[in-house]
Scaffold this motif. Sequence first.
Motif, mmCIF file in Angstrom:
data_model
loop_
_atom_site.group_PDB
_atom_site.id
_atom_site.type_symbol
_atom_site.label_atom_id
_atom_site.label_comp_id
_atom_site.label_asym_id
_atom_site.label_seq_id
_atom_site.Cartn_x
_atom_site.Cartn_y
_atom_site.Cartn_z
ATOM 1 N N LEU A 1 49.730 99.125 15.059
ATOM 2 C CA LEU A 1 49.812 99.777 13.759
ATOM 3 C C LEU A 1 49.133 98.866 12.751
ATOM 4 O O LEU A 1 49.373 97.662 12.733
ATOM 5 C CB LEU A 1 51.275 99.991 13.364
ATOM 6 N N GLN B 1 59.792 106.483 5.126
ATOM 7 C CA GLN B 1 59.205 106.770 6.441
ATOM 8 C C GLN B 1 59.647 105.685 7.423
ATOM 9 O O GLN B 1 59.326 104.513 7.240
ATOM 10 C CB GLN B 1 57.669 106.802 6.343
ATOM 11 N N PRO C 1 42.369 107.805 14.135
ATOM 12 C CA PRO C 1 43.772 107.528 14.458
ATOM 13 C C PRO C 1 44.692 108.227 13.456
ATOM 14 O O PRO C 1 44.243 108.700 12.414
ATOM 15 C CB PRO C 1 43.882 106.002 14.310
ATOM 16 N N LYS C 2 45.987 108.289 13.791
ATOM 17 C CA LYS C 2 46.950 108.825 12.828
ATOM 18 C C LYS C 2 46.871 107.968 11.576
ATOM 19 O O LYS C 2 46.543 106.780 11.639
ATOM 20 C CB LYS C 2 48.363 108.781 13.401
ATOM 21 N N PHE C 3 47.177 108.566 10.438
ATOM 22 C CA PHE C 3 47.109 107.795 9.190
ATOM 23 C C PHE C 3 48.180 108.247 8.221
ATOM 24 O O PHE C 3 48.718 109.352 8.318
ATOM 25 C CB PHE C 3 45.721 107.898 8.546
ATOM 26 N N TYR C 4 48.451 107.357 7.317
ATOM 27 C CA TYR C 4 49.403 107.610 6.241
ATOM 28 C C TYR C 4 48.853 106.868 5.037
ATOM 29 O O TYR C 4 48.161 105.866 5.193
ATOM 30 C CB TYR C 4 50.792 107.065 6.622
ATOM 31 N N LYS D 1 39.033 115.084 9.782
ATOM 32 C CA LYS D 1 39.816 115.569 10.938
ATOM 33 C C LYS D 1 39.476 117.024 11.262
ATOM 34 O O LYS D 1 39.549 117.425 12.408
ATOM 35 C CB LYS D 1 41.321 115.468 10.632
ATOM 36 N N ILE E 1 58.622 104.856 10.249
ATOM 37 C CA ILE E 1 57.540 104.127 10.931
ATOM 38 C C ILE E 1 57.381 102.722 10.336
ATOM 39 O O ILE E 1 57.033 101.776 11.030
ATOM 40 C CB ILE E 1 56.202 104.919 10.864
ATOM 41 N N TRP F 1 53.479 96.140 13.358
ATOM 42 C CA TRP F 1 52.427 96.293 12.346
ATOM 43 C C TRP F 1 51.594 95.024 12.284
ATOM 44 O O TRP F 1 52.114 93.919 12.368
ATOM 45 C CB TRP F 1 53.034 96.517 10.958
ATOM 46 N N GLU G 1 46.769 102.681 16.777
ATOM 47 C CA GLU G 1 47.465 103.954 16.954
ATOM 48 C C GLU G 1 47.583 104.671 15.602
ATOM 49 O O GLU G 1 47.462 105.884 15.508
ATOM 50 C CB GLU G 1 48.853 103.629 17.510
ATOM 51 N N MET G 2 47.806 103.888 14.542
ATOM 52 C CA MET G 2 47.998 104.456 13.209
ATOM 53 C C MET G 2 47.572 103.438 12.162
ATOM 54 O O MET G 2 47.707 102.231 12.375
ATOM 55 C CB MET G 2 49.469 104.807 12.997
ATOM 56 N N SER H 1 48.040 102.707 7.905
ATOM 57 C CA SER H 1 48.623 103.087 6.620
ATOM 58 C C SER H 1 47.796 102.433 5.519
ATOM 59 O O SER H 1 47.591 101.222 5.521
ATOM 60 C CB SER H 1 50.079 102.659 6.528
#
Length: 123
Positions: free
Chosen positions: A7, A25, A98-101, A121, A27, A33, A53-54, A56
């Motif tokens: 992360l 959140q 990748p996944k994001f926030y 995306k 996560i 991280w 993987e993600m 932020s």
Amino acid sequence: MELTKRLLFLDDIRYPIEAHKYTKQDIFLRKDWHTVRNYEQFVNRILEKGLPEMISFDHDLADEHYLTPDSQEFVEKTGYDCAKWLVEYCMDNYLDLPKFYCHSMNPVGKANIEGLLNNFKKL
């Protein structure tokens, strides 16, 4: 053996646990991280370790971003610049995003990052 940090947390000041306080959140409670503080660290981490993987994102990564938040003339790169680089990197290497926030407290910067990444995306 060190746990692989899958992360990626981009923020000039905060740590993931601090983002949990206002995002709620879960996560951000995870221990895997890896924190990067600026554009250069962000790019180097991905080039060295591959896509996480993600990710932020924070938008404001230097004092000048807080002082003149509407300026288009920043010397230091923002989280939006990191997001733009990420999109180019994924396109050039035929990789999925990748996944994001976006945990940024800058509402305009946050909207810009989310808009850019969500539009990519959809492609």
